[in-house]
Design a protein around this motif. Structure first.
Motif, PDB file in Angstrom:
ATOM      1  N   ASP A 280       0.675  -1.132  -0.030  1.00 18.54           N
ATOM      2  CA  ASP A 280       0.181  -0.156   0.022  1.00 18.54           C
ATOM      3  C   ASP A 280       0.766   1.264  -0.273  1.00 18.54           C
ATOM      4  O   ASP A 280       0.261   2.283  -0.097  1.00 18.54           O
ATOM      5  CB  ASP A 280      -0.917   0.072   1.169  1.00 18.54           C
ATOM      6  CG  ASP A 280      -2.135  -1.053   1.122  1.00 18.54           C
ATOM      7  OD1 ASP A 280      -2.914  -1.114   0.101  1.00 18.54           O
ATOM      8  OD2 ASP A 280      -2.129  -1.923   1.863  1.00 18.54           O
TER       9      ASP A 280
ATOM     10  N   TYR B  21      -8.450   6.329  -6.475  1.00 18.59           N
ATOM     11  CA  TYR B  21      -7.845   5.200  -5.719  1.00 18.59           C
ATOM     12  C   TYR B  21      -6.800   5.272  -4.974  1.00 18.59           C
ATOM     13  O   TYR B  21      -6.417   4.439  -3.987  1.00 18.59           O
ATOM     14  CB  TYR B  21      -7.841   3.973  -6.868  1.00 18.59           C
ATOM     15  CG  TYR B  21      -7.726   2.568  -6.136  1.00 18.59           C
ATOM     16  CD1 TYR B  21      -8.725   1.705  -5.985  1.00 18.59           C
ATOM     17  CD2 TYR B  21      -6.188   2.027  -6.183  1.00 18.59           C
ATOM     18  CE1 TYR B  21      -8.610   0.475  -5.410  1.00 18.59           C
ATOM     19  CE2 TYR B  21      -6.183   0.792  -5.758  1.00 18.59           C
ATOM     20  CZ  TYR B  21      -7.196   0.045  -5.484  1.00 18.59           C
ATOM     21  OH  TYR B  21      -7.161  -1.354  -4.924  1.00 18.59           O
ATOM     22  N   THR B  22      -5.711   5.781  -5.765  1.00 24.70           N
ATOM     23  CA  THR B  22      -4.355   6.002  -4.878  1.00 24.70           C
ATOM     24  C   THR B  22      -4.275   7.014  -3.754  1.00 24.70           C
ATOM     25  O   THR B  22      -3.286   7.094  -3.133  1.00 24.70           O
ATOM     26  CB  THR B  22      -3.392   5.980  -5.922  1.00 24.70           C
ATOM     27  OG1 THR B  22      -3.779   7.277  -6.807  1.00 24.70           O
ATOM     28  CG2 THR B  22      -3.391   5.020  -6.772  1.00 24.70           C
TER      29      THR B  22
ATOM     30  N   GLY C  61      -5.478   7.844  -0.764  1.00 25.88           N
ATOM     31  CA  GLY C  61      -6.022   7.349   0.595  1.00 25.88           C
ATOM     32  C   GLY C  61      -6.630   8.429   1.581  1.00 25.88           C
ATOM     33  O   GLY C  61      -7.420   8.091   2.381  1.00 25.88           O
TER      34      GLY C  61
ATOM     35  N   ARG D 146      -7.940   1.235   2.183  1.00 25.32           N
ATOM     36  CA  ARG D 146      -8.060   0.967   0.411  1.00 25.32           C
ATOM     37  C   ARG D 146      -9.380   0.874   0.118  1.00 25.32           C
ATOM     38  O   ARG D 146     -10.211   0.189   0.748  1.00 25.32           O
ATOM     39  CB  ARG D 146      -7.105  -0.013   0.056  1.00 25.32           C
ATOM     40  CG  ARG D 146      -7.628  -1.346   0.346  1.00 25.32           C
ATOM     41  CD  ARG D 146      -6.568  -2.549   0.085  1.00 25.32           C
ATOM     42  NE  ARG D 146      -5.361  -2.399   0.891  1.00 25.32           N
ATOM     43  CZ  ARG D 146      -5.457  -3.145   2.309  1.00 25.32           C
ATOM     44  NH1 ARG D 146      -6.681  -3.551   2.440  1.00 25.32           N
ATOM     45  NH2 ARG D 146      -4.537  -3.025   3.028  1.00 25.32           N
TER      46      ARG D 146
END
Lengths: 406, 154
Positions: free
Chosen positions: A55, A124-125, A127, A134
């Protein structure tokens, strides 16, 4: 599509010098560690030892307004997780586009963009922007990783209604990616969405269809072995072809709703992936419901999800049909191959459920830390995200992640 | 002349009156301002919210592009404007803006130091739009929306 690539190169050569001198700079980063509860169960590359690969990432973004109506944006992403097509921390251009406001309602974007299939696909990336460690993997798994970006054009129309803003978008492009050893090429990709967003609510329907070619070493080798018996009967060629996907249309549909009022936040999404009727493909259905509540700087959350994965059953039908034409016992090698192929297809049909409990703590204006515990019933469904998942009845995944924006 | 005592019943009345005096500092009346040469005369509440949330990128009646100005993120007027008028708590606003910026939806408002800096930018830029305390308006700017704690008018 060569034209699009040329446009990208030209856009890059114009953008970079300009951005370096006059653009604004921003970024985001995630530093996450996680582990599963079982030595031989790898989920999104986490195993039984605490690891910080899966992550952890850093993204840098440059924006510049060339004119009041024309902007350029570049976002470069560097992930700790090694992938088939990139090494550890290798920077990748995630976004690079020019945006032009044609009219107050109409905006055109041209370049490399993220595929806006789900509510959080485009972030999506990032956070920091969502409550979870996620986005729920029951939805944000293979359908999105295979076609997460595209090179093309995106036209969006926004119209204020009485209580909501209506946004409609259409996009066209192409995507090429190697993920977990599988080469996925969307020669043509067409998508769009309709979104209603108000002060507290967002509803979205989106669709995507793409002419896909998928090549994986395993399925390619299986097809080659089966083709060794091609002279026996033409049906053998048909069976072999089911292990390949060559220029066939995939379809995706997604529904999402988000409610964010006061301290409560509820999000629900569902998606369906419809494979071509022939060739290698999977019918995927997923969904989740997330509920969270702010308690000062803390935000505990709970997520329930489900996931169904079923490989195209055309190959199974053809194998059974082949038993009528080439009864078992005639060719031993072919019998073994048919049996192994059948087992392979059945083993790849699975249904899973997930439960997630987590908490986000906004300890700083631009930073938050999250701790999350996930329970996957039939953890196999996450094998789509890792190359060497071992099937388990259930798997736990614990994650602690620090999110920063700057 | 006999001394006149204050009746006992007035004591609770005085306490009640004291309690009724507001103890919180008065909330600022906020106005949305543009350059006097900007042809826009008025905006609706929804349009103002859309503008500061990045959902409206051009002035609705004239289709002119705009440069949106924010006050310093740690100022009290910033907090009041977004939490009470826009209806976004500051944490929600930061999450919203992170998503907005990093999904390539557009640019964020330009942050300037204070009321004076907003007025100065508006004075020199016909596309600029910002918010200031209503007590600071003068002829150098045009008010196109006025809001005071629950009461608003275009």
């Amino acid at each position: 599509m060569l034209v699009l690539k040329k446009i990208m190169v030209v856009a890059l050569s114009i953008t970079l010098p300009t951005l370096a001198t006059a653009g604004s700079f921003s970024g985001f980063a995630s530093v996450g560690v996680g582990k599963t509860n079982q030595e031989n169960a790898k989920l999104i590359d986490y195993d039984a030892t605490w690891s910080g690969r899966s992550d952890s990432l850093i993204g840098l973004q440059f924006n510049h307004n060339l004119t009041p109506k024309l902007d350029v944006t570049l976002q470069v992403l560097s992930r700790a997780l090694e992938e088939s097509d990139r090494s550890e921390f290798q920077p990748v251009v995630d976004w690079l586009f020019a945006s032009y406001q044609l009219t107050p309602d109409l905006r055109l974007r041209l370049g490399r963009l993220r595929t806006p299939l789900f509510l959080n696909s485009e972030i999506y990336t990032v956070g920091y922007a969502y409550p979870w460690a996620r986005p729920p993997l029951d939805v944000y798994s293979q359908p999105i990783t295979g076609v997460s970006n595209y090179d093309g054009i995106h036209l969006s129309f926004m119209k204020p209604l009485e209580f909501h803003d209506l946004e409609m978008a259409l996009y066209l492009g192409q995507s090429e990616k190697t993920i977990l050893g599988q080469y996925i090429d969307m020669e043509v990709l067409i998508g769009g969405h309709v979104e209603l967003s108000g002060d507290f609510t967002t509803f979205r329907y989106s669709f995507l269809t793409g002419k896909a070619t998928q090549v994986s070493p395993e399925s390619g080798a299986a097809a080659d072995l089966i083709l060794a018996f091609a002279s026996v009967d033409p049906i053998i060629i048909d069976i072999a072809n089911q292990s390949r996907l060559d220029n066939k249309w995939y379809k995706y549909h997604a529904l999402g709703a988000h409610w964010d009022a006061g301290n409560w936040q509820i999000t629900a999404e569902a998606n369906i992936t419809i494979p071509p009727s022939e060739g290698l493909g999977s019918n995927i259905r997923g969904g989740y419901l997330s509920l969270s509540r702010a308690l000062g700087q803390f935000r505990p959350y709970v997520v329930m999800g489900h996931f169904d994965f079923q490989l195209n059953d055309r190959a199974e039908q053809l194998i059974f049909e082949s038993y009528n034409r080439i009864p078992p016992g005639q060719i031993a090698g072919l019998d073994v191959l048919r049996l192994l192929t059948l087992e392979g297809y059945r083993a790849n049909d699975y249904h899973g459920r997930s439960s997630t409990l987590g908490i986000r703590y906004d300890f700083h204006t631009n930073a938050a830390i999250k701790a999350e515990f996930q329970y996957f019933e039939t953890g196999t469904h996450l094998s789509v995200l890792t190359s060497n998942a071992i099937r388990q009845e259930s798997v736990h995944l614990s994650t602690i992640i620090l999110e920063v924006i700057f | 002349m006999p001394k006149q005592h204050t009746p006992l019943w007035t004591v609770p009345l005085i306490i009640l009156c004291l309690l009724a005096i507001p103890t919180e500092p008065a909330k600022a009346e906020i106005v949305i301002i543009v350059n006097p040469n900007n042809p826009v005369e008025t905006l609706s509440e929804r349009d103002v919210k859309r503008i500061f949330l990045g959902r409206l990128r051009q002035f609705p009646s004239t289709n002119h592009t705009m440069d949106v100005l924010d006050q310093a993120a740690d100022s009290s007027i910033y907090e009041q404007f977004y939490t009470e008028f826009i209806g976004f708590g500051l944490r929600k606003l930061r999450r919203y803006r992170a998503a907005y910026l990093f999904s390539g939806k557009g640019r964020l408002p330009t942050e300037v130091a204070d009321h004076g800096a907003v007025k100065e930018k508006v004075l020199t830029n016909e596309r600029a739009i910002g918010y200031i305390d209503a007590s600071l308006i003068d002829d150098s700017v045009k008010v196109i929306y006025r809001w005071s704690d629950g009461d608003s008018q275009g």
